[in-house]
Write a protein that holds these residues in place. Structure first.
Motif, PDB file in Angstrom:
ATOM      1  N   GLY A 111       0.863  -1.266   0.087  1.00 20.86           N
ATOM      2  CA  GLY A 111       0.091  -0.008  -0.144  1.00 20.86           C
ATOM      3  C   GLY A 111       0.813   1.387  -0.158  1.00 20.86           C
ATOM      4  N   LYS A 112       2.164   1.208  -0.433  1.00 21.79           N
ATOM      5  CA  LYS A 112       2.832   2.390  -0.321  1.00 21.79           C
ATOM      6  C   LYS A 112       2.519   3.186  -1.537  1.00 21.79           C
ATOM      7  N   ARG A 113       2.773   4.444  -1.365  1.00 24.79           N
ATOM      8  CA  ARG A 113       2.233   5.479  -2.411  1.00 24.79           C
ATOM      9  C   ARG A 113       3.251   5.684  -3.531  1.00 24.79           C
ATOM     10  N   PHE A 114       4.501   5.974  -3.011  1.00 23.54           N
ATOM     11  CA  PHE A 114       5.721   6.366  -3.928  1.00 23.54           C
ATOM     12  C   PHE A 114       6.737   5.553  -4.111  1.00 23.54           C
ATOM     13  N   ALA A 115       7.082   5.431  -5.434  1.00 20.02           N
ATOM     14  CA  ALA A 115       8.016   4.535  -5.872  1.00 20.02           C
ATOM     15  C   ALA A 115       9.109   5.126  -6.743  1.00 20.02           C
ATOM     16  N   VAL A 147      11.775   0.381  -6.333  1.00 13.48           N
ATOM     17  CA  VAL A 147      11.641   0.238  -4.996  1.00 13.48           C
ATOM     18  C   VAL A 147      10.582   1.131  -4.465  1.00 13.48           C
ATOM     19  N   PHE A 148       9.709   0.800  -3.736  1.00 12.36           N
ATOM     20  CA  PHE A 148       8.670   1.768  -2.920  1.00 12.36           C
ATOM     21  C   PHE A 148       9.085   2.097  -1.721  1.00 12.36           C
ATOM     22  N   VAL A 149       8.878   3.463  -1.436  1.00 13.05           N
ATOM     23  CA  VAL A 149       9.607   4.461  -0.282  1.00 13.05           C
ATOM     24  C   VAL A 149       8.679   3.944   0.761  1.00 13.05           C
ATOM     25  N   ALA A 150       9.406   3.873   1.864  1.00 10.17           N
ATOM     26  CA  ALA A 150       8.822   3.382   3.217  1.00 10.17           C
ATOM     27  C   ALA A 150       7.699   4.399   3.718  1.00 10.17           C
TER      28      ALA A 150
END
Length: 202
Positions: A78-82, A100-103
């Motif tokens: 469900g992370k927004r930014f990659a 990579v999906f930002v934490a």
């Protein structure tokens, strides 16, 4: 002598051998391999993809940000930014996409890969400018496309289409001035117009 293109199965095997357990997801779509890693493994994965035999992705072709807020089904956890990198091995004639999906959605940050590929410099500045993604370790992270006084990040899905301010040159003050937006936002729905005798055709 032209190098024969490597199959996606061979690329997957080489990437699997290089990254091992750090791989969170690996898919083949439209004949291209995409591998996802966690933020903690991102910099090490970049180095491995560049240096490991069978990978040798010497060139970073592109790096960009992505905002998944309007299609979360494609995201991980469900992370927004990659951050997405397109890598090329000239010596082995193969490509791979590293994602990579930002934490943290509120403070999106990942490691800079400028030390791995120098070409990441301006790409990371662009992703910072347009998405607000911070690249830890970048030596000159500042806006590159918008004005230095620009507010917000215009490629985020929640950024208003008309922006927050508008600018114009004021002749009396002999400088550029910023003012509240005067454009009324509106939504245009295109419609198809069919003429019965368009172009003389029936």
């Amino acid at each position: 002598m032209t190098q024969i293109a490597v199959s996606t199965q061979q690329i997957q095997a080489a990437v699997q051998a290089a990254l091992g357990k750090s791989i969170r997801r690996m898919v083949v779509d439209h004949g291209e391999v995409t591998v996802c890693v966690a933020p903690a493994d991102y910099l090490a994965a970049a180095l491995a993809l560049r240096d490991t035999e069978g990978c040798k992705f010497e060139q970073l072709i592109d790096l960009c940000g992505v905002d998944y807020s309007e299609y979360p089904e494609a995201a991980i956890d469900g992370k927004r930014f990659a951050v997405v990198l397109h890598l090329l091995s000239v010596s082995l004639n193969q490509r791979v996409r590293l994602k990579v999906f930002v934490a943290d959605d509120e403070m999106p940050m990942v490691a800079s890969v400028c030390s791995v590929w120098a070409s990441a410099d301006w790409f990371e500045r662009e992703a910072f400018d347009l998405y607000g993604i911070v690249f830890d370790g970048h030596v000159d992270l500042r806006r590159i496309l918008t004005d230095y006084g620009f507010i917000g990040h215009p490629f985020r899905k929640d950024f208003p289409m008309s922006g927050h301010v508008e600018m114009r040159y004021d002749a009396e003050r002999a400088r550029v001035v910023y003012e509240p937006v005067t454009i009324e936002p509106r939504e245009n729905t295109p419609r198809v117009v069919r003429e019965s005798n368009y172009g003389g055709l029936r």
